[in-house]
Design a protein around this motif. Structure first.
Motif, PDB file in Angstrom:
ATOM      1  N   PRO A 146      27.055  50.853 -24.139  1.00  0.00           N
ATOM      2  CA  PRO A 146      26.554  49.273 -23.488  1.00  0.00           C
ATOM      3  C   PRO A 146      25.776  48.848 -24.515  1.00  0.00           C
ATOM      4  N   ILE A 147      26.425  47.547 -25.149  1.00  0.00           N
ATOM      5  CA  ILE A 147      25.596  46.839 -26.135  1.00  0.00           C
ATOM      6  C   ILE A 147      24.858  45.682 -25.769  1.00  0.00           C
ATOM      7  N   ARG A 148      25.018  45.182 -24.328  1.00  0.00           N
ATOM      8  CA  ARG A 148      24.306  44.387 -23.743  1.00  0.00           C
ATOM      9  C   ARG A 148      24.427  44.216 -22.282  1.00  0.00           C
ATOM     10  N   VAL A 149      23.335  44.079 -21.779  1.00  0.00           N
ATOM     11  CA  VAL A 149      23.508  43.539 -20.306  1.00  0.00           C
ATOM     12  C   VAL A 149      22.834  42.498 -19.888  1.00  0.00           C
ATOM     13  N   PHE A 150      23.563  41.632 -18.957  1.00  0.00           N
ATOM     14  CA  PHE A 150      22.928  40.380 -18.442  1.00  0.00           C
ATOM     15  C   PHE A 150      23.047  40.297 -17.015  1.00  0.00           C
ATOM     16  N   ARG A 183      13.871  28.694 -32.433  1.00  0.00           N
ATOM     17  CA  ARG A 183      14.905  28.073 -31.802  1.00  0.00           C
ATOM     18  C   ARG A 183      14.367  27.904 -30.070  1.00  0.00           C
ATOM     19  N   PHE A 184      13.719  28.855 -29.733  1.00  0.00           N
ATOM     20  CA  PHE A 184      13.201  28.667 -28.254  1.00  0.00           C
ATOM     21  C   PHE A 184      11.648  29.164 -28.178  1.00  0.00           C
ATOM     22  N   PRO A 185      10.745  28.190 -28.401  1.00  0.00           N
ATOM     23  CA  PRO A 185       9.253  28.588 -28.456  1.00  0.00           C
ATOM     24  C   PRO A 185       9.112  28.940 -27.130  1.00  0.00           C
ATOM     25  N   GLN A 186       9.815  28.538 -26.047  1.00  0.00           N
ATOM     26  CA  GLN A 186       9.670  29.059 -24.928  1.00  0.00           C
ATOM     27  C   GLN A 186      10.744  29.948 -24.198  1.00  0.00           C
ATOM     28  N   PRO A 187      10.666  31.216 -24.407  1.00  0.00           N
ATOM     29  CA  PRO A 187      11.971  31.799 -24.235  1.00  0.00           C
ATOM     30  C   PRO A 187      12.732  31.516 -22.794  1.00  0.00           C
ATOM     31  N   ALA A 188      13.902  31.842 -22.642  1.00  0.00           N
ATOM     32  CA  ALA A 188      14.662  31.632 -21.423  1.00  0.00           C
ATOM     33  C   ALA A 188      14.158  32.608 -20.229  1.00  0.00           C
ATOM     34  N   PRO A 189      14.113  32.231 -19.038  1.00  0.00           N
ATOM     35  CA  PRO A 189      13.465  33.167 -18.178  1.00  0.00           C
ATOM     36  C   PRO A 189      13.967  34.443 -18.049  1.00  0.00           C
ATOM     37  N   GLU A 190      15.393  34.662 -18.206  1.00  0.00           N
ATOM     38  CA  GLU A 190      16.041  36.068 -18.073  1.00  0.00           C
ATOM     39  C   GLU A 190      15.410  37.189 -19.093  1.00  0.00           C
ATOM     40  N   CYS A 191      14.536  36.405 -20.238  1.00  0.00           N
ATOM     41  CA  CYS A 191      14.237  37.252 -21.461  1.00  0.00           C
ATOM     42  C   CYS A 191      13.238  38.086 -21.144  1.00  0.00           C
ATOM     43  N   LYS A 192      12.417  37.775 -19.716  1.00  0.00           N
ATOM     44  CA  LYS A 192      11.524  38.809 -19.244  1.00  0.00           C
ATOM     45  C   LYS A 192      12.144  40.086 -18.940  1.00  0.00           C
ATOM     46  N   ARG A 193      13.398  40.015 -18.561  1.00  0.00           N
ATOM     47  CA  ARG A 193      14.013  41.412 -18.198  1.00  0.00           C
ATOM     48  C   ARG A 193      14.520  42.078 -19.491  1.00  0.00           C
ATOM     49  N   ASP A 194      14.883  41.255 -20.518  1.00  0.00           N
ATOM     50  CA  ASP A 194      15.543  41.530 -21.708  1.00  0.00           C
ATOM     51  C   ASP A 194      14.256  42.577 -22.620  1.00  0.00           C
ATOM     52  N   ARG A 195      13.183  42.223 -22.490  1.00  0.00           N
ATOM     53  CA  ARG A 195      11.896  42.912 -23.024  1.00  0.00           C
ATOM     54  C   ARG A 195      11.726  44.069 -22.797  1.00  0.00           C
ATOM     55  N   ASP A 196      12.464  44.697 -21.378  1.00  0.00           N
ATOM     56  CA  ASP A 196      11.972  45.860 -21.095  1.00  0.00           C
ATOM     57  C   ASP A 196      13.212  47.044 -21.472  1.00  0.00           C
ATOM     58  N   ILE A 197      13.965  46.376 -22.179  1.00  0.00           N
ATOM     59  CA  ILE A 197      15.119  47.405 -22.902  1.00  0.00           C
ATOM     60  C   ILE A 197      14.436  47.987 -24.161  1.00  0.00           C
TER      61      ILE A 197
END
Ligand SMILES: *[C@@H]1O[C@H](CO)[C@@H](O)[C@H](O)[C@H]1NC(C)=O
Ligand SMILES: *[C@@H]1O[C@H](CO)[C@@H](O)[C@H](O)[C@H]1NC(C)=O
Length: 293
Positions: A168-172, A279-293
């Motif tokens: 798995p290279i990416r999960v959304f 590009r995104f001073p304020q990261p997209a909301p879903e990035c909160k989950r991305d941080r845990d990876i």
């Protein structure tokens, strides 16, 4: 054959031990015409071995592409592809799912070619409700033009997973709880194409397509689709829980898959929209989950 037997034995072992594996069901290879039709430049698609293998050809006149006959809402979709070998700079080979309306959903694999011996980039993206800007870019741990590799998408109401072979290279994840739209009610078709994108693809457009090396050829097998065909049964597809991809073990990655995803993150990731503060001073909301990876 040996590896097939090994897989069979391994499956028995896991079944016997009661361990549930979250790797999607084994894909069944079928001929091109079973699930797909050409979209444009029909004469730039070549059929080998009764259509079990096809080749997309890009020359200075045109690229080409194909699409699925059906539209699907959730499922598992995979393709074996051998990318354009040699000097592929400026070319892009894409394999993606897309809905057909204006507020469209899309799940993308894009393979950006390179000069001979220089690495391809695999760019992935997810559009929901017409909004994209979720690019991630990785290098691969192999040369994708040397042999077939499998690129697949698992899509259910809980997550979209991009796989390269079994990794798995990416999960959304479905982050509806964070106010992020998730593709859940619009069916998508599958598409693939090979075209010239030397205005942006390789080193940001610095490397141009060398037409003296044409034709550029990408080779395909597999054509596996195991999805809910929406045109046939819209409402049924939206009802959860009936298909294998809805089951519990496919709603999240397992520990081993997270380990492999982390490995991709640490060793092969070259760009992630979630960490691009310019590009995104304020990261997209879903990035909160991305941080845990
Ligand atoms: C899917 O749901 C969204 C948001 O609820 C809505 O705007 C859109 O029209 C729906 N699309 C279809 C095809 O039902
Ligand atoms: C192409 O090769 C160059 C040099 O190694 C690298 O910087 C770049 O990321 C590679 N891939 C693409 C698609 O530009």
């Amino acid at each position: 054959m040996a590896s097939f037997l090994f897989t069979v034995c391994l499956s028995f072992f896991f079944l016997a031990a009661g361990v549930r594996s979250a790797t999607p069901k084994k894909a069944v290879d079928v001929p091109f015409g079973r699930n797909y039709v050409p979209t444009w430049a029909f004469d730039h698609i070549k059929y080998n071995n009764g259509g079990n293998e096809i080749q997309l050809v890009l020359d200075k006149y045109t690229g080409t592409g194909f699409q699925s006959k059906g539209s699907y809402l959730f499922g598992h979709f995979s393709m074996h592809i051998k990318m354009v070998p040699g000097d592929s700079a400026g070319t892009v080979t894409a394999f993606y799912l897309s809905s057909q309306n204006s507020e469209h959903d899309e799940i993308d694999f894009e393979f950006l070619g390179n000069r001979s011996g220089q690495p391809y980039i695999l760019q992935t993206n997810v559009f929901t409700g017409g909004g994209g800007n979720r690019e991630q870019r990785i290098y691969l741990w192999f040369d994708p033009s040397k042999a077939y590799h499998t690129y697949s998408v698992l899509w259910n109401l809980y997550q979209i997973v991009f796989f390269v072979d079994d990794v798995p290279i990416r999960v959304f994840k479905n982050s509806k709880d964070l106010g992020v739209k998730f593709p859940f009610n619009q069916s998508m078709k599958l598409y693939s194409s090979l075209w010239n994108a030397d205005d942006w693809a390789t080193r940001g457009g610095l490397e141009k397509t060398d037409w003296s090396k044409a034709p550029f050829v990408a080779t395909y097998r597999g054509f596996h689709i195991d999805g809910c065909e929406a045109s046939v049964n819209d409402k049924y597809c939206e009802t959860q829980g009936k298909e294998w991809w809805d089951q519990k073990e496919y709603r999240d990655l397992d520990a081993n898959q997270y380990k492999r995803l982390k490995w991709v993150r640490q060793k092969y990731t070259i760009y992630n929209y979630c960490t691009d503060r310019v590009r995104f001073p304020q990261p997209a909301p879903e990035c909160k989950r991305d941080r845990d990876i």
